[in-house]
Scaffold this motif. Structure first.
Motif, PDB file in Angstrom:
ATOM      1  N   LEU A 143       7.533  10.176  43.772  1.00 23.89           N
ATOM      2  CA  LEU A 143       7.609   8.807  44.299  1.00 23.89           C
ATOM      3  C   LEU A 143       6.462   7.958  43.758  1.00 23.89           C
ATOM      4  O   LEU A 143       6.687   6.914  43.134  1.00 23.89           O
ATOM      5  CB  LEU A 143       7.571   8.824  45.831  1.00 23.89           C
ATOM      6  CG  LEU A 143       7.400   7.452  46.497  1.00 23.89           C
ATOM      7  CD1 LEU A 143       8.680   6.645  46.394  1.00 23.89           C
ATOM      8  CD2 LEU A 143       6.954   7.614  47.934  1.00 23.89           C
ATOM      9  N   LEU A 144       5.237   8.398  44.005  1.00 31.47           N
ATOM     10  CA  LEU A 144       4.069   7.606  43.617  1.00 31.47           C
ATOM     11  C   LEU A 144       3.871   7.570  42.105  1.00 31.47           C
ATOM     12  O   LEU A 144       3.667   6.505  41.523  1.00 31.47           O
ATOM     13  CB  LEU A 144       2.816   8.146  44.306  1.00 31.47           C
ATOM     14  CG  LEU A 144       2.816   8.080  45.827  1.00 31.47           C
ATOM     15  CD1 LEU A 144       1.599   8.786  46.403  1.00 31.47           C
ATOM     16  CD2 LEU A 144       2.883   6.648  46.315  1.00 31.47           C
ATOM     17  N   GLY A 145       3.919   8.734  41.482  1.00 33.30           N
ATOM     18  CA  GLY A 145       3.730   8.792  40.031  1.00 33.30           C
ATOM     19  C   GLY A 145       4.842   8.091  39.279  1.00 33.30           C
ATOM     20  O   GLY A 145       4.584   7.366  38.312  1.00 33.30           O
ATOM     21  N   GLY A 146       6.075   8.293  39.722  1.00 33.69           N
ATOM     22  CA  GLY A 146       7.213   7.673  39.045  1.00 33.69           C
ATOM     23  C   GLY A 146       7.164   6.160  39.074  1.00 33.69           C
ATOM     24  O   GLY A 146       7.350   5.498  38.043  1.00 33.69           O
ATOM     25  N   VAL A 186       3.661   4.920  36.970  1.00 38.19           N
ATOM     26  CA  VAL A 186       3.725   4.997  35.502  1.00 38.19           C
ATOM     27  C   VAL A 186       4.816   4.071  34.972  1.00 38.19           C
ATOM     28  O   VAL A 186       4.645   3.426  33.935  1.00 38.19           O
ATOM     29  CB  VAL A 186       3.894   6.452  35.019  1.00 38.19           C
ATOM     30  CG1 VAL A 186       5.292   7.008  35.303  1.00 38.19           C
ATOM     31  CG2 VAL A 186       3.596   6.554  33.531  1.00 38.19           C
ATOM     32  N   SER A 187       5.904   3.964  35.685  1.00 38.47           N
ATOM     33  CA  SER A 187       6.999   3.097  35.240  1.00 38.47           C
ATOM     34  C   SER A 187       6.605   1.628  35.299  1.00 38.47           C
ATOM     35  O   SER A 187       6.928   0.848  34.393  1.00 38.47           O
ATOM     36  CB  SER A 187       8.244   3.351  36.088  1.00 38.47           C
ATOM     37  OG  SER A 187       8.690   4.679  35.908  1.00 38.47           O
ATOM     38  N   ALA A 188       5.899   1.231  36.348  1.00 36.84           N
ATOM     39  CA  ALA A 188       5.434  -0.156  36.446  1.00 36.84           C
ATOM     40  C   ALA A 188       4.450  -0.467  35.323  1.00 36.84           C
ATOM     41  O   ALA A 188       4.539  -1.525  34.687  1.00 36.84           O
ATOM     42  CB  ALA A 188       4.789  -0.408  37.805  1.00 36.84           C
ATOM     43  N   LEU A 189       3.533   0.447  35.064  1.00 38.93           N
ATOM     44  CA  LEU A 189       2.550   0.255  33.995  1.00 38.93           C
ATOM     45  C   LEU A 189       3.242   0.081  32.643  1.00 38.93           C
ATOM     46  O   LEU A 189       2.914  -0.827  31.871  1.00 38.93           O
ATOM     47  CB  LEU A 189       1.583   1.435  33.958  1.00 38.93           C
ATOM     48  CG  LEU A 189       0.496   1.391  32.905  1.00 38.93           C
ATOM     49  CD1 LEU A 189      -0.438   0.216  33.143  1.00 38.93           C
ATOM     50  CD2 LEU A 189      -0.288   2.706  32.924  1.00 38.93           C
ATOM     51  N   ALA A 228       7.712   9.339  30.068  1.00 38.47           N
ATOM     52  CA  ALA A 228       6.434   9.530  30.759  1.00 38.47           C
ATOM     53  C   ALA A 228       6.615  10.317  32.051  1.00 38.47           C
ATOM     54  O   ALA A 228       5.816  11.210  32.360  1.00 38.47           O
ATOM     55  CB  ALA A 228       5.783   8.181  31.034  1.00 38.47           C
ATOM     56  N   MET A 229       7.662   9.992  32.811  1.00 42.97           N
ATOM     57  CA  MET A 229       7.897  10.730  34.056  1.00 42.97           C
ATOM     58  C   MET A 229       8.170  12.202  33.762  1.00 42.97           C
ATOM     59  O   MET A 229       7.720  13.079  34.507  1.00 42.97           O
ATOM     60  CB  MET A 229       9.050  10.103  34.855  1.00 42.97           C
ATOM     61  CG  MET A 229       8.678   8.798  35.530  1.00 42.97           C
ATOM     62  SD  MET A 229       9.958   8.156  36.644  1.00 42.97           S
ATOM     63  CE  MET A 229      11.214   7.596  35.492  1.00 42.97           C
ATOM     64  N   HIS A 230       8.884  12.481  32.683  1.00 45.80           N
ATOM     65  CA  HIS A 230       9.113  13.876  32.288  1.00 45.80           C
ATOM     66  C   HIS A 230       7.787  14.578  32.028  1.00 45.80           C
ATOM     67  O   HIS A 230       7.533  15.657  32.554  1.00 45.80           O
ATOM     68  CB  HIS A 230       9.973  13.945  31.021  1.00 45.80           C
ATOM     69  CG  HIS A 230      11.414  14.225  31.272  1.00 45.80           C
ATOM     70  ND1 HIS A 230      11.872  15.361  31.892  1.00 45.80           N
ATOM     71  CD2 HIS A 230      12.510  13.513  30.952  1.00 45.80           C
ATOM     72  CE1 HIS A 230      13.183  15.334  31.953  1.00 45.80           C
ATOM     73  NE2 HIS A 230      13.603  14.212  31.389  1.00 45.80           N
ATOM     74  N   TYR A 231       6.964  13.984  31.172  1.00 43.50           N
ATOM     75  CA  TYR A 231       5.707  14.622  30.791  1.00 43.50           C
ATOM     76  C   TYR A 231       4.730  14.749  31.954  1.00 43.50           C
ATOM     77  O   TYR A 231       3.925  15.687  31.990  1.00 43.50           O
ATOM     78  CB  TYR A 231       5.050  13.888  29.621  1.00 43.50           C
ATOM     79  CG  TYR A 231       5.678  14.260  28.307  1.00 43.50           C
ATOM     80  CD1 TYR A 231       5.442  15.510  27.733  1.00 43.50           C
ATOM     81  CD2 TYR A 231       6.524  13.382  27.651  1.00 43.50           C
ATOM     82  CE1 TYR A 231       6.028  15.873  26.541  1.00 43.50           C
ATOM     83  CE2 TYR A 231       7.118  13.730  26.452  1.00 43.50           C
ATOM     84  CZ  TYR A 231       6.866  14.980  25.893  1.00 43.50           C
ATOM     85  OH  TYR A 231       7.456  15.331  24.709  1.00 43.50           O
ATOM     86  N   LEU A 232       4.782  13.835  32.890  1.00 43.28           N
ATOM     87  CA  LEU A 232       3.883  13.877  34.041  1.00 43.28           C
ATOM     88  C   LEU A 232       4.477  14.627  35.236  1.00 43.28           C
ATOM     89  O   LEU A 232       3.868  14.682  36.310  1.00 43.28           O
ATOM     90  CB  LEU A 232       3.503  12.451  34.456  1.00 43.28           C
ATOM     91  CG  LEU A 232       2.680  11.681  33.431  1.00 43.28           C
ATOM     92  CD1 LEU A 232       2.551  10.215  33.835  1.00 43.28           C
ATOM     93  CD2 LEU A 232       1.309  12.321  33.256  1.00 43.28           C
ATOM     94  N   ASN A 233       5.675  15.181  35.063  1.00 45.41           N
ATOM     95  CA  ASN A 233       6.367  15.913  36.130  1.00 45.41           C
ATOM     96  C   ASN A 233       6.510  15.084  37.403  1.00 45.41           C
ATOM     97  O   ASN A 233       6.262  15.568  38.509  1.00 45.41           O
ATOM     98  CB  ASN A 233       5.655  17.238  36.435  1.00 45.41           C
ATOM     99  CG  ASN A 233       5.735  18.199  35.282  1.00 45.41           C
ATOM    100  OD1 ASN A 233       6.786  18.341  34.661  1.00 45.41           O
ATOM    101  ND2 ASN A 233       4.625  18.843  34.971  1.00 45.41           N
ATOM    102  N   CYS A 234       6.905  13.845  37.218  1.00 44.69           N
ATOM    103  CA  CYS A 234       7.099  12.965  38.380  1.00 44.69           C
ATOM    104  C   CYS A 234       8.397  12.176  38.232  1.00 44.69           C
ATOM    105  O   CYS A 234       8.431  10.972  38.455  1.00 44.69           O
ATOM    106  CB  CYS A 234       5.898  12.037  38.564  1.00 44.69           C
ATOM    107  SG  CYS A 234       5.549  10.936  37.183  1.00 44.69           S
ATOM    108  N   THR A 248      12.008   0.282  38.447  1.00 46.05           N
ATOM    109  CA  THR A 248      10.710  -0.387  38.576  1.00 46.05           C
ATOM    110  C   THR A 248      10.220  -0.852  37.214  1.00 46.05           C
ATOM    111  O   THR A 248       9.694  -1.968  37.086  1.00 46.05           O
ATOM    112  CB  THR A 248       9.686   0.559  39.243  1.00 46.05           C
ATOM    113  OG1 THR A 248      10.152   0.865  40.556  1.00 46.05           O
ATOM    114  CG2 THR A 248       8.317  -0.070  39.325  1.00 46.05           C
ATOM    115  N   ALA A 249      10.374  -0.022  36.179  1.00 50.14           N
ATOM    116  CA  ALA A 249      10.009  -0.426  34.818  1.00 50.14           C
ATOM    117  C   ALA A 249      10.830  -1.644  34.404  1.00 50.14           C
ATOM    118  O   ALA A 249      10.301  -2.610  33.846  1.00 50.14           O
ATOM    119  CB  ALA A 249      10.226   0.728  33.848  1.00 50.14           C
TER     120      ALA A 249
END
Length: 179
Positions: free
Chosen positions: A76-79, A82-85, A111-117, A125-126
């Motif tokens: 939730l938080l990471g996804g 990172v997507s907003a950024l 990015a979500m894949h690589y960060l496991n989020c 959001t992106a």
């Protein structure tokens, strides 16, 4: 079979009883009410519409499937973060909004894949950072903190508090071991 075991087995089968359906719906109502207040204050109703849509999708995950891997706090938080950024950066760096929108979602997925989020609403959001309109663009990187992170933390806290009284629904999943 305990209520908790029944809940988990019904969710695994994609079925829930009436109580579960109404608890999920009420959780969505409470969380979206909070998120709408935050987003409206930051962006106005029109500017908030695309972000609120992605947060609404998060509410579905957190309240309808609270123990699912995509519903947990880090996704939730990471996804969303990172997507907003990525979305903000694409909107600032690319002048073609179609290319910026497509690239923002693609890079957010990677990015979500690589960060496991992995959190599917993060893609929205992106996208909202690119196509959210002038109110979103004026915020620049502030959009990452207010309203995106503030919304994500709000829905997370509401999910923890809202699901706590139901021992079989404790959120996040690590809390469900405690009965």
């Amino acid at each position: 079979m305990s209520r908790k075991q029944e809940f988990l087995s019904l969710f695994a089968l994609g079925r829930a009883d009436h109580l579960e359906k109404w608890i999920s719906a009420l959780g969505g109502l409470v969380s979206l009410g909070g998120i709408l207040l935050i987003s409206h204050a930051s962006l106005g109703l029109e500017g908030a519409s695309t972000l609120v849509a992605s947060m609404g999708a998060s509410a579905v995950l957190l309240f309808a499937v609270p123990h699912g891997p995509l519903s947990q706090p880090w996704p939730l938080l990471g996804g969303h973060t990172v997507s907003a950024l990525i979305g903000i950066s694409c909107a600032k760096l690319l002048h073609d909004p179609v290319l910026a929108a497509a690239l923002a979602v693609a890079l957010a997925i990677g990015a979500m894949h690589y960060l496991n989020c992995i959190h599917p609403p993060g893609g929205a959001t992106a996208l909202s950072a690119v196509v959210g309109g002038e109110a979103v663009h004026q915020l620049g990187y502030q959009y990452l903190l207010t309203p995106v992170m503030f919304n994500a933390v709000t829905i997370l806290l509401i999910a923890v508090l809202f699901n706590y009284p139901f021992h079989w629904r404790r959120y996040p999943a690590v809390f469900r071991r405690q009965t």
